[in-house]
Design a protein around this motif. Structure first.
Motif, PDB file in Angstrom:
ATOM      1  N   SER A 179     -11.006  -5.935   4.862  1.00 40.14           N
ATOM      2  CA  SER A 179      -9.776  -6.673   4.687  1.00 40.14           C
ATOM      3  C   SER A 179      -9.164  -6.101   3.425  1.00 40.14           C
ATOM      4  O   SER A 179      -7.975  -6.018   3.352  1.00 40.14           O
ATOM      5  CB  SER A 179     -10.090  -8.206   4.550  1.00 40.14           C
ATOM      6  OG  SER A 179     -10.562  -8.688   5.909  1.00 40.14           O
ATOM      7  N   LYS A 180      -9.956  -6.071   2.388  1.00 41.03           N
ATOM      8  CA  LYS A 180      -9.460  -5.526   1.355  1.00 41.03           C
ATOM      9  C   LYS A 180      -9.056  -4.030   1.323  1.00 41.03           C
ATOM     10  O   LYS A 180      -7.974  -3.605   0.734  1.00 41.03           O
ATOM     11  CB  LYS A 180     -10.438  -5.560   0.055  1.00 41.03           C
ATOM     12  CG  LYS A 180     -10.814  -7.011  -0.216  1.00 41.03           C
ATOM     13  CD  LYS A 180     -12.158  -6.817  -1.205  1.00 41.03           C
ATOM     14  CE  LYS A 180     -12.540  -8.146  -1.380  1.00 41.03           C
ATOM     15  NZ  LYS A 180     -13.626  -8.197  -2.341  1.00 41.03           N
ATOM     16  N   LEU A 181      -9.608  -3.386   2.381  1.00 40.59           N
ATOM     17  CA  LEU A 181      -9.061  -1.948   2.414  1.00 40.59           C
ATOM     18  C   LEU A 181      -7.497  -1.907   2.867  1.00 40.59           C
ATOM     19  O   LEU A 181      -6.537  -1.289   2.463  1.00 40.59           O
ATOM     20  CB  LEU A 181     -10.077  -1.269   3.198  1.00 40.59           C
ATOM     21  CG  LEU A 181     -11.311  -0.676   2.783  1.00 40.59           C
ATOM     22  CD1 LEU A 181     -12.334   0.059   3.866  1.00 40.59           C
ATOM     23  CD2 LEU A 181     -11.019   0.407   1.532  1.00 40.59           C
ATOM     24  N   LYS A 182      -7.486  -2.746   3.791  1.00 41.06           N
ATOM     25  CA  LYS A 182      -6.131  -3.019   4.847  1.00 41.06           C
ATOM     26  C   LYS A 182      -5.011  -3.380   3.701  1.00 41.06           C
ATOM     27  O   LYS A 182      -4.026  -3.139   3.639  1.00 41.06           O
ATOM     28  CB  LYS A 182      -6.276  -3.897   5.870  1.00 41.06           C
ATOM     29  CG  LYS A 182      -7.230  -3.371   6.997  1.00 41.06           C
ATOM     30  CD  LYS A 182      -7.230  -4.475   8.251  1.00 41.06           C
ATOM     31  CE  LYS A 182      -7.959  -3.791   9.330  1.00 41.06           C
ATOM     32  NZ  LYS A 182      -7.946  -4.781  10.441  1.00 41.06           N
ATOM     33  N   ALA A 183      -5.597  -4.441   2.914  1.00 36.47           N
ATOM     34  CA  ALA A 183      -4.403  -4.762   2.033  1.00 36.47           C
ATOM     35  C   ALA A 183      -4.162  -3.696   0.821  1.00 36.47           C
ATOM     36  O   ALA A 183      -2.949  -3.447   0.493  1.00 36.47           O
ATOM     37  CB  ALA A 183      -4.941  -5.973   0.862  1.00 36.47           C
ATOM     38  N   ASP A 184      -5.074  -2.758   0.546  1.00 36.79           N
ATOM     39  CA  ASP A 184      -4.500  -1.652  -0.396  1.00 36.79           C
ATOM     40  C   ASP A 184      -3.745  -0.543   0.295  1.00 36.79           C
ATOM     41  O   ASP A 184      -2.876  -0.288  -0.176  1.00 36.79           O
ATOM     42  CB  ASP A 184      -5.829  -1.058  -1.022  1.00 36.79           C
ATOM     43  CG  ASP A 184      -6.564  -1.815  -2.102  1.00 36.79           C
ATOM     44  OD1 ASP A 184      -6.005  -2.535  -2.469  1.00 36.79           O
ATOM     45  OD2 ASP A 184      -7.816  -1.635  -2.380  1.00 36.79           O
ATOM     46  N   ALA A 185      -4.143  -0.288   1.662  1.00 39.12           N
ATOM     47  CA  ALA A 185      -3.345   0.567   2.479  1.00 39.12           C
ATOM     48  C   ALA A 185      -1.941  -0.013   2.592  1.00 39.12           C
ATOM     49  O   ALA A 185      -0.777   0.865   2.749  1.00 39.12           O
ATOM     50  CB  ALA A 185      -4.165   0.822   3.615  1.00 39.12           C
ATOM     51  N   ALA A 186      -1.667  -1.239   2.727  1.00 36.86           N
ATOM     52  CA  ALA A 186      -0.387  -1.721   3.068  1.00 36.86           C
ATOM     53  C   ALA A 186       0.493  -1.247   1.745  1.00 36.86           C
ATOM     54  O   ALA A 186       1.710  -1.482   2.056  1.00 36.86           O
ATOM     55  CB  ALA A 186      -0.359  -3.244   3.192  1.00 36.86           C
ATOM     56  N   LYS A 187       0.052  -1.303   0.678  1.00 38.28           N
ATOM     57  CA  LYS A 187       0.740  -0.986  -0.529  1.00 38.28           C
ATOM     58  C   LYS A 187       1.295   0.523  -0.589  1.00 38.28           C
ATOM     59  O   LYS A 187       2.073   0.775  -1.295  1.00 38.28           O
ATOM     60  CB  LYS A 187       0.021  -1.198  -1.896  1.00 38.28           C
ATOM     61  CG  LYS A 187      -0.491  -2.379  -1.903  1.00 38.28           C
ATOM     62  CD  LYS A 187      -1.485  -2.974  -2.980  1.00 38.28           C
ATOM     63  CE  LYS A 187      -2.085  -4.273  -3.067  1.00 38.28           C
ATOM     64  NZ  LYS A 187      -2.896  -4.521  -4.467  1.00 38.28           N
ATOM     65  N   LEU A 188       0.780   1.235   0.406  1.00 42.08           N
ATOM     66  CA  LEU A 188       0.969   2.920   0.222  1.00 42.08           C
ATOM     67  C   LEU A 188       2.657   3.014   0.964  1.00 42.08           C
ATOM     68  O   LEU A 188       2.909   2.270   2.120  1.00 42.08           O
ATOM     69  CB  LEU A 188       0.015   3.743   1.022  1.00 42.08           C
ATOM     70  CG  LEU A 188      -1.301   3.362   0.439  1.00 42.08           C
ATOM     71  CD1 LEU A 188      -2.253   4.622   1.092  1.00 42.08           C
ATOM     72  CD2 LEU A 188      -1.287   3.934  -0.903  1.00 42.08           C
ATOM     73  N   ALA A 189       3.139   4.113   0.693  1.00 41.22           N
ATOM     74  CA  ALA A 189       4.291   4.528   1.536  1.00 41.22           C
ATOM     75  C   ALA A 189       3.956   4.996   2.931  1.00 41.22           C
ATOM     76  O   ALA A 189       2.705   5.269   3.210  1.00 41.22           O
ATOM     77  CB  ALA A 189       4.717   5.897   0.921  1.00 41.22           C
ATOM     78  N   GLN A 190       4.875   4.775   3.601  1.00 39.15           N
ATOM     79  CA  GLN A 190       4.499   4.970   5.096  1.00 39.15           C
ATOM     80  C   GLN A 190       3.814   6.203   5.613  1.00 39.15           C
ATOM     81  O   GLN A 190       2.957   6.158   6.173  1.00 39.15           O
ATOM     82  CB  GLN A 190       5.893   4.883   6.272  1.00 39.15           C
ATOM     83  CG  GLN A 190       5.627   4.898   7.386  1.00 39.15           C
ATOM     84  CD  GLN A 190       4.818   3.388   8.024  1.00 39.15           C
ATOM     85  OE1 GLN A 190       5.112   2.476   7.333  1.00 39.15           O
ATOM     86  NE2 GLN A 190       4.030   3.640   8.955  1.00 39.15           N
ATOM     87  N   ASP A 191       4.395   7.446   4.970  1.00 33.36           N
ATOM     88  CA  ASP A 191       3.703   8.690   5.247  1.00 33.36           C
ATOM     89  C   ASP A 191       2.351   8.793   4.931  1.00 33.36           C
ATOM     90  O   ASP A 191       1.634   9.501   5.453  1.00 33.36           O
ATOM     91  CB  ASP A 191       4.546   9.783   4.742  1.00 33.36           C
ATOM     92  CG  ASP A 191       4.677   9.705   3.260  1.00 33.36           C
ATOM     93  OD1 ASP A 191       4.691   8.465   2.398  1.00 33.36           O
ATOM     94  OD2 ASP A 191       4.886  10.903   2.612  1.00 33.36           O
ATOM     95  N   GLN A 192       1.901   8.132   3.894  1.00 33.91           N
ATOM     96  CA  GLN A 192       0.758   8.089   3.153  1.00 33.91           C
ATOM     97  C   GLN A 192      -0.172   7.268   4.024  1.00 33.91           C
ATOM     98  O   GLN A 192      -1.507   7.471   4.288  1.00 33.91           O
ATOM     99  CB  GLN A 192       0.508   7.758   1.841  1.00 33.91           C
ATOM    100  CG  GLN A 192       1.386   8.564   0.933  1.00 33.91           C
ATOM    101  CD  GLN A 192       1.330   8.083  -0.532  1.00 33.91           C
ATOM    102  OE1 GLN A 192       1.853   7.185  -0.754  1.00 33.91           O
ATOM    103  NE2 GLN A 192       1.139   9.097  -1.504  1.00 33.91           N
ATOM    104  N   ARG A 193       0.298   6.223   4.468  1.00 36.30           N
ATOM    105  CA  ARG A 193      -0.365   4.933   4.859  1.00 36.30           C
ATOM    106  C   ARG A 193      -1.084   5.462   6.352  1.00 36.30           C
ATOM    107  O   ARG A 193      -2.110   4.970   6.692  1.00 36.30           O
ATOM    108  CB  ARG A 193       0.529   3.720   5.121  1.00 36.30           C
ATOM    109  CG  ARG A 193      -0.275   2.613   5.640  1.00 36.30           C
ATOM    110  CD  ARG A 193       0.542   1.407   5.791  1.00 36.30           C
ATOM    111  NE  ARG A 193      -0.111   0.236   6.490  1.00 36.30           N
ATOM    112  CZ  ARG A 193       0.435  -1.076   6.713  1.00 36.30           C
ATOM    113  NH1 ARG A 193       1.575  -1.255   6.045  1.00 36.30           N
ATOM    114  NH2 ARG A 193      -0.352  -1.860   7.258  1.00 36.30           N
TER     115      ARG A 193
END
Length: 259
Positions: A183-197
């Motif tokens: 859950s925490k990994l997904k929350a961190d990933a959601a903060k990335l730019a679309q191309d990085q995510r």
């Protein structure tokens, strides 16, 4: 398991750090007299590069270390609970040995907790080197705890069911921690730019599949008999190793993307 896991301060050269304000910029030095040798001034020393002993740690590294320590603390608590329940049922001379062993386990667990809390409290100011040292200290405490568990089980001549209960308690605590970690990994990933995510989301999906496989191995571990225990335990540990490796890879990707 195991993941990232802070801002960087740019240091501008002195020549560009401030605009030339006539009220603060000193007047140019007078020109040397005709025929006199020009004054040669030494070149300014280069600015010292920030040291790993002064620069705060990468926040992703800090969060990873904290998450890892909290996961293991849950496993320590679960182990102590099983051992305490087992020791309460013992009698006679072995009871005294068991109680002493339980006390050592509790002290080691409490020391681990204190170190983990110190890391949490100081994480924003600690350097990468301090985080690394704290992580090593926690790892050492974890190894000590596991040895003390084995010593307890040997001293009380624990049967297969007791040994199995200790490991399964750790497995259950670990499983809950993994669900929180994802859950925490997904929350961190959601903060990335679309191309990085996109790439990170793919890694997280792979981790979720491995965690499901780990659940299946844990279920097999619960059903294992004394004769099949070693094989079932090794199968579980093999998958767990892959889970930790995948988690680490995701934390590294998040750390790189957040720089």
């Amino acid at each position: 398991m195991g993941a990232a896991l802070f801002g960087w301060i740019a240091i501008l050269p002195a020549a560009t750090a401030h605009a030339e304000d006539p009220l603060t910029t000193p007047a140019p030095a007078a020109a040397p007299a005709q025929g006199a040798a020009p004054e040669v001034k030494p070149a300014p020393a280069p600015a010292a590069a920030p040291s790993s002993t002064t620069v705060p740690a990468d926040p992703s590294l800090t969060r990873q270390a904290i998450a890892w320590s909290q996961e293991r603390l849950a496993e320590l608590d679960a182990s102590v609970l099983v051992v305490e329940e087992n020791a309460a049922e013992l009698k006679g001379a072995v009871k005294a040995k068991a109680d002493a062993a339980v006390k050592r386990l509790q002290e080691t667990r409490d020391a681990y907790r204190a170190k983990a809390e110190a890391m949490l409290d100081n994480s924003r100011t600690w350097t990468a080197a301090q985080i690394t040292d704290a992580r090593k200290s926690l790892d050492d405490s974890w190894k000590t705890f596991q040895k003390e568990v084995d010593t307890y089980l040997d001293e009380v001549h624990a049967d297969f069911d007791t040994r199995k209960a200790v490991l399964l308690a750790q497995v259950e605590a670990r499983q809950k921690a993994l669900e929180s970690t994802i859950s925490k990994l997904k929350a961190d990933a959601a903060k990335l730019a679309q191309d990085q995510r996109a790439a990170v989301d793919k890694q997280i999906a792979a981790l979720e599949k491995k965690v499901e496989e780990l659940k299946a191995r844990a279920a097999s571990l619960k059903k294992a008999s004394a004769s099949s225990w070693d094989k079932a335990k090794q199968a579980y540990e093999d998958v767990r190793t892959r889970v930790v490796e995948t988690y680490q890879s995701i934390r590294d990707s998040l750390s790189d993307a957040m720089k």
